[in-house]
Motif scaffolding. Sequence first.
Motif, PDB file in Angstrom:
ATOM      1  N   GLU A 146     -17.785  81.376  19.476  1.00  0.00           N
ATOM      2  CA  GLU A 146     -16.360  81.437  19.805  1.00  0.00           C
ATOM      3  C   GLU A 146     -15.576  82.125  18.692  1.00  0.00           C
ATOM      4  O   GLU A 146     -14.698  82.951  18.958  1.00  0.00           O
ATOM      5  N   ARG A 147     -15.897  81.795  17.450  1.00  0.00           N
ATOM      6  CA  ARG A 147     -15.191  82.403  16.320  1.00  0.00           C
ATOM      7  C   ARG A 147     -15.487  83.885  16.223  1.00  0.00           C
ATOM      8  O   ARG A 147     -14.598  84.694  15.923  1.00  0.00           O
ATOM      9  N   GLY A 158      -7.838  77.311  21.801  1.00  0.00           N
ATOM     10  CA  GLY A 158      -9.290  77.133  21.800  1.00  0.00           C
ATOM     11  C   GLY A 158      -9.707  76.052  22.787  1.00  0.00           C
ATOM     12  O   GLY A 158     -10.698  76.204  23.517  1.00  0.00           O
ATOM     13  N   CYS A 171      -8.700  82.350  14.012  1.00  0.00           N
ATOM     14  CA  CYS A 171      -9.872  82.421  14.899  1.00  0.00           C
ATOM     15  C   CYS A 171     -10.820  81.253  14.639  1.00  0.00           C
ATOM     16  O   CYS A 171     -11.394  80.677  15.575  1.00  0.00           O
ATOM     17  N   PHE A 175     -11.950  83.823  24.650  1.00  0.00           N
ATOM     18  CA  PHE A 175     -11.941  83.900  23.186  1.00  0.00           C
ATOM     19  C   PHE A 175     -11.683  85.324  22.698  1.00  0.00           C
ATOM     20  O   PHE A 175     -11.089  85.510  21.628  1.00  0.00           O
ATOM     21  N   ALA A 177      -9.575  78.028  16.080  1.00  0.00           N
ATOM     22  CA  ALA A 177      -9.649  78.030  17.545  1.00  0.00           C
ATOM     23  C   ALA A 177     -11.074  77.798  18.027  1.00  0.00           C
ATOM     24  O   ALA A 177     -11.307  77.107  19.021  1.00  0.00           O
ATOM     25  N   GLY A 178     -12.042  78.373  17.328  1.00  0.00           N
ATOM     26  CA  GLY A 178     -13.429  78.295  17.765  1.00  0.00           C
ATOM     27  C   GLY A 178     -14.120  77.031  17.296  1.00  0.00           C
ATOM     28  O   GLY A 178     -13.968  76.615  16.157  1.00  0.00           O
ATOM     29  N   LEU A 224      -8.033  85.605  22.654  1.00  0.00           N
ATOM     30  CA  LEU A 224      -7.428  85.089  21.418  1.00  0.00           C
ATOM     31  C   LEU A 224      -7.453  86.165  20.339  1.00  0.00           C
ATOM     32  O   LEU A 224      -6.491  86.336  19.583  1.00  0.00           O
ATOM     33  N   CYS A 266      -9.486  77.417  26.242  1.00  0.00           N
ATOM     34  CA  CYS A 266     -10.613  78.313  26.536  1.00  0.00           C
ATOM     35  C   CYS A 266     -11.895  77.544  26.844  1.00  0.00           C
ATOM     36  O   CYS A 266     -12.713  77.993  27.655  1.00  0.00           O
ATOM     37  N   ARG A 267     -12.073  76.389  26.199  1.00  0.00           N
ATOM     38  CA  ARG A 267     -13.317  75.647  26.392  1.00  0.00           C
ATOM     39  C   ARG A 267     -13.426  75.020  27.777  1.00  0.00           C
ATOM     40  O   ARG A 267     -14.494  74.536  28.166  1.00  0.00           O
ATOM     41  N   CYS A 308     -13.506  85.952  18.876  1.00  0.00           N
ATOM     42  CA  CYS A 308     -12.104  86.076  18.481  1.00  0.00           C
ATOM     43  C   CYS A 308     -11.953  87.055  17.319  1.00  0.00           C
ATOM     44  O   CYS A 308     -11.125  87.971  17.346  1.00  0.00           O
ATOM     45  N   LYS A 360      -5.468  76.246  17.820  1.00  0.00           N
ATOM     46  CA  LYS A 360      -6.354  75.123  18.120  1.00  0.00           C
ATOM     47  C   LYS A 360      -6.219  74.728  19.591  1.00  0.00           C
ATOM     48  O   LYS A 360      -7.220  74.497  20.288  1.00  0.00           O
TER      49      LYS A 360
END
Length: 251
Positions: free
Chosen positions: A203-204, A155, A194, A172, A197-198, A175, A158-159, A207, A152
């Motif tokens: 994003e998901r 993520g 994943c 991502f 995180a996304g 990840l 990354c954002r 990953c 988390k």
Amino acid sequence: GGISVCDARFSFGCFHQFLGDAISALGLESIPDLNEKCFVTLSTSPLSCQHGIGHGALAAIGYDDESLQKALDICEALPGADPIGGCFGGVFMEYNVRTMLAEAATTREYKNNPYAPCDSVAGVFVPACIYWQPQWWMQGPLLGHDLETAFKEMGDYCRVFAKSKELSRSCFEGLGNVVAQASDFSPEKARALCDVAGADRRERLLCRSIGANHFGIDSTAEAAREVCKGLTETESEYCLAYASNKANVAN
């Protein structure tokens, strides 16, 4: 001739060790010849071989910021340099986790900046730097966190790059590069990590797809397909291309 012996087993470990040892024995001046042999011997997949050159180059020069730049310059001068996983990727991975030091290896120290050195290297190197950051995040700033919390947090890291599709993608996918081993090669756990995180489907998917690629190389084809489970038809097609090694970053 030893280059032809190496393959994908043990997360491409042969390339890491063999090229590192070769550069240590033969010197930095051997790198152009070794790079040429990567393409001659492994014409369909020289990237993992170039990755080993990156490890060996940095280990031969040193682990400070000046050495990092020198190693990246060597990689940039090589014909066919890959922007993410090849020589650049080997340099950043070695800078972060220092695998060539074997028993003496220590993860790069965290100095309250999760984006170092990516915020100080030249733009051409940034996507590769970001792709390899999650491996270090887990062993540096997020060491000791449970996996769900760590993914988390990563993520969120990354954002920060959300305004750049290229850098967001690199992050991502980075990840995904670590999720297979982090999950102990459990497809269900990899999917969950994943997904936590996304913040959105893109994003998901990024990953999961690279995660599926690693499952396909280091685990089983069935497990790789399981990482793609539950996606929409279009997303599943994208993910399965990585799972089957038809599209990939790792190879």
